[in-house]
Design a protein around this motif. Structure first.
Motif, PDB file in Angstrom:
ATOM      1  N   GLN A  20       0.668  -1.171   0.188  1.00 20.67           N
ATOM      2  CA  GLN A  20      -0.445   0.297   0.238  1.00 20.67           C
ATOM      3  C   GLN A  20       0.796   1.576  -0.523  1.00 20.67           C
ATOM      4  O   GLN A  20      -0.035   2.086  -0.568  1.00 20.67           O
ATOM      5  N   THR A  21       1.860   1.154   0.893  1.00 20.01           N
ATOM      6  CA  THR A  21       2.661   2.333   0.369  1.00 20.01           C
ATOM      7  C   THR A  21       4.099   2.423   0.313  1.00 20.01           C
ATOM      8  O   THR A  21       4.776   1.061   0.560  1.00 20.01           O
TER       9      THR A  21
ATOM     10  N   GLU B 290       7.702   4.293   1.198  1.00 23.52           N
ATOM     11  CA  GLU B 290       8.443   5.881   1.732  1.00 23.52           C
ATOM     12  C   GLU B 290       9.663   5.714   1.103  1.00 23.52           C
ATOM     13  O   GLU B 290      10.882   4.539   1.363  1.00 23.52           O
TER      14      GLU B 290
ATOM     15  N   HIS C 133       7.025   9.483  -1.165  1.00 18.01           N
ATOM     16  CA  HIS C 133       5.704   8.950  -0.974  1.00 18.01           C
ATOM     17  C   HIS C 133       5.286   7.743  -1.674  1.00 18.01           C
ATOM     18  O   HIS C 133       4.421   8.679  -2.390  1.00 18.01           O
TER      19      HIS C 133
ATOM     20  N   ASP D 120       1.516   5.913  -2.147  1.00 10.60           N
ATOM     21  CA  ASP D 120       0.268   4.747  -2.105  1.00 10.60           C
ATOM     22  C   ASP D 120       0.023   4.486  -3.497  1.00 10.60           C
ATOM     23  O   ASP D 120      -0.497   4.581  -4.633  1.00 10.60           O
ATOM     24  N   TRP D 121      -0.058   3.184  -3.010  1.00  7.52           N
ATOM     25  CA  TRP D 121      -0.606   1.838  -3.749  1.00  7.52           C
ATOM     26  C   TRP D 121      -2.055   1.466  -3.807  1.00  7.52           C
ATOM     27  O   TRP D 121      -2.248   0.974  -3.342  1.00  7.52           O
TER      28      TRP D 121
ATOM     29  N   TRP E 202       8.380  -0.414   2.108  1.00 10.97           N
ATOM     30  CA  TRP E 202       7.144  -0.877   1.697  1.00 10.97           C
ATOM     31  C   TRP E 202       6.965  -1.349   2.134  1.00 10.97           C
ATOM     32  O   TRP E 202       7.129  -2.371   3.647  1.00 10.97           O
TER      33      TRP E 202
ATOM     34  N   ARG F 242       5.630  10.453   7.267  1.00 14.84           N
ATOM     35  CA  ARG F 242       4.299  10.022   6.444  1.00 14.84           C
ATOM     36  C   ARG F 242       3.330  11.488   6.668  1.00 14.84           C
ATOM     37  O   ARG F 242       2.636  12.151   5.971  1.00 14.84           O
TER      38      ARG F 242
ATOM     39  N   ASN G 257      -5.006  -1.662   7.401  1.00 14.98           N
ATOM     40  CA  ASN G 257      -4.843  -0.984   5.776  1.00 14.98           C
ATOM     41  C   ASN G 257      -3.284  -0.288   6.588  1.00 14.98           C
ATOM     42  O   ASN G 257      -3.631  -0.233   7.553  1.00 14.98           O
TER      43      ASN G 257
ATOM     44  N   TRP H 213      -2.540   5.190   4.673  1.00 14.23           N
ATOM     45  CA  TRP H 213      -3.008   4.758   3.293  1.00 14.23           C
ATOM     46  C   TRP H 213      -4.774   5.572   2.908  1.00 14.23           C
ATOM     47  O   TRP H 213      -5.211   5.577   3.643  1.00 14.23           O
TER      48      TRP H 213
ATOM     49  N   SER I  38      -2.105   5.095  -8.484  1.00 16.74           N
ATOM     50  CA  SER I  38      -0.875   4.932  -7.500  1.00 16.74           C
ATOM     51  C   SER I  38      -1.108   6.615  -7.207  1.00 16.74           C
ATOM     52  O   SER I  38      -1.743   7.477  -7.731  1.00 16.74           O
TER      53      SER I  38
END
Lengths: 109, 168, 577
Positions: free
Chosen positions: A50-51, A53, A63, A65-66, A92, B7, B36, B40, B115
């Protein structure tokens, strides 16, 4: 399930100051959507990164987001401006608690 | 410093901020046992149609196309499960004026937002390459957002997913 | 375009760098006692180009297509290479019945074939290549545009080694690929590394997943004190048009952006004086690519299986040619290359009419030697044909018609599909079809025959998908090949429509197809690994049982009336036009 994890980074080991270098990376992950069924008719659970960095010299660089639309065993390339020597680190994280990191060093002349 | 903090820095850097939503109501059925990754953005990723995905990610469904935003993908996919996409934006990456985020959408995927790439000026160039899934012939498009919130879109790109064969 | 040879000469005299000799000009010298293959020396670099020989070591019959519609709107009809028959003769300013008329048109093919004989053959190509090399010396560069390794029994059975030997004897300098890849990545790498002397180039093949070049993208060839950059472009749609499992770790594509980078690198880093692209894109893709990429002087094209001319087509300062197939033509560019620029050029398409060129003894010996172990098997007579048999056409070629007939009968199916390949030579009425001829239509590395139950909806979808690969108006969305061949399937086709709307009135055995009904269809050339008998065994068995065959009736579509007058259709009555 095939291999998971094994993150890799490929980038030049050295660069001139101010040069823009390409960073390329790969990690094994099924990236399943949660929408498909297996042969027994059972839903295959979603399992995907999902991420991502990216830091350089411990400072945030990028960064991502997938979604599940990103292909299995995701490949990612991006660029960075080489200003100082340092370590690039990528992390990841997937939706099942998986966390993987990889590092590469860059020497700026 | 934890990744969580990094983040947060990203979120703070974004002029618009990002609505961080996490909750079971946004989870699709198959991942009920999974959680999650904090931060996200589930809402835009969970949207089932393009308009909703754009609305949830960039708060509009209409973005002017710009010749500065280059989206490269094959015209015919060799493998619909891994279609290479390259995005490159001709835009400065100066500390006070840079491309902050690039959103990639695939119009008719089950969830169209594929994405989000969040940049910093240190990237030097708003560029990335990744591979995405497409179930059928479809259009993909990207929207680039500057740190000041200005949006610009690529021309939509049609990628044909076909049965192949009969080759010459 | 009504220019005589004298006119051409005078244009050359006045305009210098823009002069050319067309096939018509060469034709006018035929029968005049003058040697039609005599080409005057010019400039400091000579490019010799062959392409798409499809492994035909020996001369063959090759009929130009009777249907090549193209995808342009009506106002742009008749742009080379999308014109056939008499329209093509008129465009090229060529008389019917001349050697060029025979080489360039499908009209009266049977009669003219008897008059002029077969085309191509490596021994005849070799004679001409040697002659020109002797004439111009080290100024010559010989480039092969690919599809040299596939199309014959011996190439399949030797896994292309017979062709590599012939290429080495020709002393080819550069090579790109398409069907070569269907031998699998390992075999390709082995032959390129250990056997082939020519250098294989491709700027558009990358590894999966790391996206790194598989081959050298270009070479810098120094000749006459000038630097000639040769950039390779393999067939961009290889893993789509042919099974991807042969090259699972290689990705292809057109990559115009990377091509621009290569051109710039050749010019800026290597100070190339001339940039040549050896391409297997196909003519329409070459034209679009030339419009996007700056700095290419010449594209030597293939894949199209017809010459594009009569003079090179100019797009964005790039000269583009396409050099036919089966060894039918040798193309020759004589260039005056200056420091960093092309000062002038002369160009010839030279038809290889085998009766007019003596065979090269060295190549004859070689061909005899590589064929000897298979000679008996190749020569087996199977049946006599009453029809002219050919494949190349937008819709069912006559050879495909009898393959479909054979598949239906042998596999007990109501319908059949056969791939729209563009290789596969001809047989004249009255000739005996041998095992070699069967292989000449079927020699591929994925030959298994399968029987598939399609629903009516799936049947239509398959045909619509293939039709879009042929008639999409944007050449970058065309993966090559002609329309899928059908057995006992009838339909109406509107090429100008969009996908899912081109095919109407689809019928099997004369009855309208129902979307949910299932139809048993025999086919070959599957894109996934499958079990099955090779198509040549089934086709040969059927031929033996028939003894005499005819390609009538044919399962040609009805074309919609908006195709009336299209110069890409030589025989409109075949399509109820």
């Amino acid at each position: 399930m095939s291999a998971i994890g094994n993150p890799m980074i490929r980038m030049p080991s050295s660069a001139k100051k101010g040069e823009i270098v390409e960073v390329r990376s790969l990690i094994m992950n099924p990236m399943t959507t949660g929408l498909q069924k297996n042969k027994a008719g059972k839903i295959i659970p979603a399992h995907f990164i999902q991420t991502v960095e990216v830091t350089f010299g411990a400072k945030p660089l990028s960064h991502l987001d997938w979604s599940t639309a990103v292909s299995a065993n995701p490949y990612l390339a991006f660029k960075m401006r080489a200003e100082d020597s340092g370590i690039l680190e990528m992390t990841w994280k997937d939706n099942q608690g998986g966390v993987w990191s990889a590092k590469a060093s860059l020497k700026v002349a | 410093m934890s990744n969580m903090m990094k983040r947060r820095e990203f979120i703070n850097k974004s002029a618009l901020g990002m609505v961080v939503v996490a909750g079971s109501s946004y989870l699709i059925p198959g991942i009920a046992n999974a959680a999650n990754v904090p931060g996200w953005p589930a809402a835009p990723f969970d949207a089932k149609v393009l308009d909703k995905a754009m609305e949830a990610s960039i708060k509009t469904t209409s973005v002017t196309t710009s010749p500065k935003v280059h989206l490269t993908a094959p015209t015919i996919a060799e493998n619909g499960a891994a279609v290479p996409v390259t995005v490159d934006v001709d835009y400065p990456m100066d500390p006070d004026d840079y491309i902050d985020t690039i959103y990639l959408y695939i119009d008719h995927n089950p969830t169209p937002l594929a994405s989000e790439f969040h940049f910093t000026p240190a990237n030097g160039r708003a560029y990335f390459q990744e591979r995405v899934k497409m179930a059928k012939t479809d259009h993909m498009r990207v929207v680039a957002k500057t740190n000041k919130g200005v949006l610009m879109a690529s021309a939509p790109r049609e990628v044909k997913v076909t049965i192949g064969g009969c080759g010459g | 375009m009504n220019l005589t040879r004298r006119d051409f000469m005078s244009i050359m005299g006045i305009a210098g760098s823009t002069g050319f000799l067309s096939p018509a000009a060469v034709a006018s010298s035929w029968g005049s006692g003058k040697d039609p293959y005599e080409v005057p020396e010019y400039g400091n670099v000579t490019l010799l180009h062959i392409t798409d020989t499809h492994a035909q070591l020996l001369p063959v019959w090759w009929r130009e297509p009777g249907t090549n519609i193209g995808t342009r709107p009506q106002k742009e009809w008749g742009i080379t290479p999308h014109l056939v028959g008499n329209a093509k003769l008129a465009y090229y300013d060529i008389q019917a019945g001349t050697p060029e008329g025979y080489a360039l048109s499908c009209m009266d093919f049977d009669t003219l074939a008897h008059k002029y004989g077969k085309i191509g053959g490596y021994a005849h190509i070799a004679t001409l290549v040697k002659r020109y090399r002797e004439q111009v010396g080290k100024k010559a560069i010989l480039l092969d545009g690919g599809d040299a390794w596939q199309g014959s029994a011996t190439s399949l059975w030797t896994k292309a080694e017979d062709m590599v030997g012939a290429q080495n004897l020709l002393k080819e300098d550069y090579f790109v690929g398409h069907w070569e890849f269907t031998y699998g990545a390992d075999r390709v790498e082995y032959l390129l590394k250990h056997k082939l002397q020519a250098k294989f180039l491709s700027q558009n093949v990358f590894t999966i997943p790391w996206d790194e070049p598989v081959f050298d993208p270009y070479a810098i060839h120094e000749v006459s004190g000038r630097k000639v950059a040769i950039i390779g472009q393999s067939f961009p749609f290889t893993p789509i048009a042919n099974p991807a499992y042969f090259t699972p770790k290689w990705s292809f594509g057109i990559h115009p952006g990377h091509m621009q980078k290569m051109v710039d690198e050749c010019r800026e880093k290597h100070h190339a004086d001339l940039v040549v692209v050896l391409s297997h894109n196909g003519a329409d893709v070459d034209k679009k690519m030339a419009s996007q990429v700056n700095g290419i002087d010449i594209i030597l094209g293939g894949h199209t299986h017809e010459i594009m001319g009569p003079k090179p087509v100019m797009v964005n300062k790039t000269l583009i040619i396409n050099t036919s197939t089966n060894g039918k033509f040798l193309a020759r560019f004589d260039l005056d290359v200056g420091k960093g620029k092309l000062n002038g050029w002369r160009f010839h398409y030279l038809p290889i009419i085998s009766n007019m060129i003596p065979a090269d003894p060295e190549m004859v010996d070689y061909i005899h030697k590589v064929r000897a172990p298979y000679a008996e098997k190749l020569a087996e007579p199977l049946a006599v044909t009453e029809s002219l048999l050919y494949r190349r056409d937008n819709f069912n070629g006559t050879f495909d018609q009898i393959i479909c007939d054979a598949l239906r009968e042998e596999m007990d199916c109501e319908a059949a599909f056969s791939p729209g390949f563009r290789w596969g030579y001809c047989k004249l009425p009255g000739e005996t079809i041998t095992m070699e001829d069967v292989m000449g239509q079927t020699a591929i590395t994925y030959p298994q025959v399968t029987v598939t139950e399609y629903t009516g909806a799936e049947l239509k979808n398959v045909m619509e998908q293939v039709a879009d690969n042929l008639f999409n108006p944007d050449p970058y969305y065309i993966q090559g090949g002609d329309m899928i061949r059908v057995g006992n399937i009838q339909y109406t086709m509107d090429p100008s429509e969009s996908i899912d709307k081109r095919i109407t009135d689809l019928r099997v055995g004369g009855k309208l197809v129902q979307a949910s009904k299932r139809y048993k269809v025999a086919g070959w050339g599957a894109m996934n690994p499958v079990e099955g008998t090779p198509v040549w065994d089934i086709f040969a068995k059927w031929l033996r049982s028939k003894k005499t065959v005819s390609a009538e009736p044919r399962d040609l579509p009805v074309l919609t009336k908006n195709m009336q007058g299209n110069p890409g259709i030589a025989f409109p009555k075949e399509y109820d036009l």
